[in-house]
Write a protein that holds these residues in place. Structure first.
Motif, mmCIF file in Angstrom:
data_model
loop_
_atom_site.group_PDB
_atom_site.id
_atom_site.type_symbol
_atom_site.label_atom_id
_atom_site.label_comp_id
_atom_site.label_asym_id
_atom_site.label_seq_id
_atom_site.Cartn_x
_atom_site.Cartn_y
_atom_site.Cartn_z
ATOM 1 N N ARG A 65 52.374 8.727 2.151
ATOM 2 C CA ARG A 65 51.978 9.659 3.198
ATOM 3 C C ARG A 65 50.464 9.818 3.288
ATOM 4 O O ARG A 65 49.971 10.443 4.218
ATOM 5 N N HIS A 66 49.715 9.249 2.360
ATOM 6 C CA HIS A 66 48.262 9.364 2.396
ATOM 7 C C HIS A 66 47.693 8.469 3.492
ATOM 8 O O HIS A 66 48.353 7.583 4.009
ATOM 9 N N GLU A 67 46.447 8.693 3.839
ATOM 10 C CA GLU A 67 45.813 7.897 4.882
ATOM 11 C C GLU A 67 45.655 6.444 4.415
ATOM 12 O O GLU A 67 45.768 6.127 3.250
ATOM 13 N N GLU A 68 45.345 5.595 5.389
ATOM 14 C CA GLU A 68 45.202 4.175 5.079
ATOM 15 C C GLU A 68 43.956 3.932 4.234
ATOM 16 O O GLU A 68 42.952 4.605 4.376
ATOM 17 N N HIS A 69 44.059 2.940 3.403
ATOM 18 C CA HIS A 69 42.928 2.553 2.566
ATOM 19 C C HIS A 69 42.073 1.537 3.313
ATOM 20 O O HIS A 69 42.556 0.795 4.159
ATOM 21 N N GLU A 70 40.803 1.518 2.974
ATOM 22 C CA GLU A 70 39.933 0.500 3.555
ATOM 23 C C GLU A 70 40.255 -0.841 2.907
ATOM 24 O O GLU A 70 40.474 -0.927 1.710
ATOM 25 N N ARG A 71 40.267 -1.855 3.718
ATOM 26 C CA ARG A 71 40.517 -3.173 3.135
ATOM 27 C C ARG A 71 39.209 -3.739 2.594
ATOM 28 O O ARG A 71 38.118 -3.432 3.105
ATOM 29 N N PRO A 72 39.302 -4.555 1.577
ATOM 30 C CA PRO A 72 38.072 -5.100 0.979
ATOM 31 C C PRO A 72 37.406 -6.088 1.935
ATOM 32 O O PRO A 72 38.069 -6.697 2.775
ATOM 33 N N PRO A 73 36.112 -6.255 1.824
ATOM 34 C CA PRO A 73 35.430 -7.219 2.692
ATOM 35 C C PRO A 73 35.881 -8.639 2.371
ATOM 36 O O PRO A 73 36.221 -8.968 1.232
ATOM 37 N N PHE A 74 35.880 -9.485 3.391
ATOM 38 C CA PHE A 74 36.316 -10.869 3.197
ATOM 39 C C PHE A 74 35.204 -11.678 2.556
ATOM 40 O O PHE A 74 34.063 -11.680 3.017
ATOM 41 N N VAL A 75 35.540 -12.360 1.475
ATOM 42 C CA VAL A 75 34.619 -13.285 0.816
ATOM 43 C C VAL A 75 35.336 -14.624 0.760
ATOM 44 O O VAL A 75 36.437 -14.727 0.211
ATOM 45 N N ALA A 76 34.735 -15.651 1.319
ATOM 46 C CA ALA A 76 35.371 -16.969 1.393
ATOM 47 C C ALA A 76 35.162 -17.728 0.083
ATOM 48 O O ALA A 76 34.312 -18.608 -0.022
ATOM 49 N N TYR A 77 35.951 -17.381 -0.923
ATOM 50 C CA TYR A 77 35.887 -18.121 -2.173
ATOM 51 C C TYR A 77 36.494 -19.502 -1.974
ATOM 52 O O TYR A 77 37.528 -19.637 -1.311
ATOM 53 N N PRO A 78 35.910 -20.549 -2.547
ATOM 54 C CA PRO A 78 36.421 -21.902 -2.274
ATOM 55 C C PRO A 78 37.785 -22.189 -2.931
ATOM 56 O O PRO A 78 38.486 -23.090 -2.490
ATOM 57 N N HIS A 79 38.166 -21.423 -3.949
ATOM 58 C CA HIS A 79 39.425 -21.707 -4.637
ATOM 59 C C HIS A 79 40.606 -20.919 -4.082
ATOM 60 O O HIS A 79 41.726 -21.074 -4.551
ATOM 61 N N LEU A 80 40.379 -20.080 -3.086
ATOM 62 C CA LEU A 80 41.464 -19.305 -2.490
ATOM 63 C C LEU A 80 41.788 -19.820 -1.093
ATOM 64 O O LEU A 80 40.932 -20.371 -0.404
#
Length: 112
Positions: A65-80
């Protein structure tokens, strides 16, 4: 001399081969001779396990029921997010259970 060695070996091995009446199967369910074991586990189920599940359900409900969390910033790691071939569904770039708010594509979030 040989006969005395055999005789002493048999004296040592005889008690080891006998089953002790009180220690026959110490890890079996009836080892302690308790007849109320099933009653104890039934009581633990009703008074410990089920309230524990209820408290866990309440915790999940209250946290949702809590508010939405901020999503983490996108980091383009080469292994993901390595795509060697497209997925066999959709456009081939989205995973099967893709959520555009929390699952980025290899190039970043869709709505940014």
């Amino acid at each position: 001399m040989m006969a005395s060695a055999v005789l002493s070996a048999s004296r040592v091995s005889r008690p080891l081969g006998r089953a002790l009446p009180g220690l026959g199967r110490p890890m079996s369910s009836g080892a302690h001779g308790e007849e109320g074991s099933a009653r104890m586990w039934k009581a633990l189920t009703y008074f410990v396990a089920l309230p524990g599940v209820g408290v866990s359900m309440l915790n999940v409900f209250l946290k949702s029921r809590h508010e939405e969390h901020e999503r983490p910033p996108f980091v383009a790691y080469p292994h993901l997010r390595i795509r060697t071939k497209p997925f066999p569904w959709g456009d081939g770039n989205h995973t099967l259970f893709h959520n555009p708010h929390v699952n980025p594509l290899p190039t970043g979030y869709e709505d940014e």
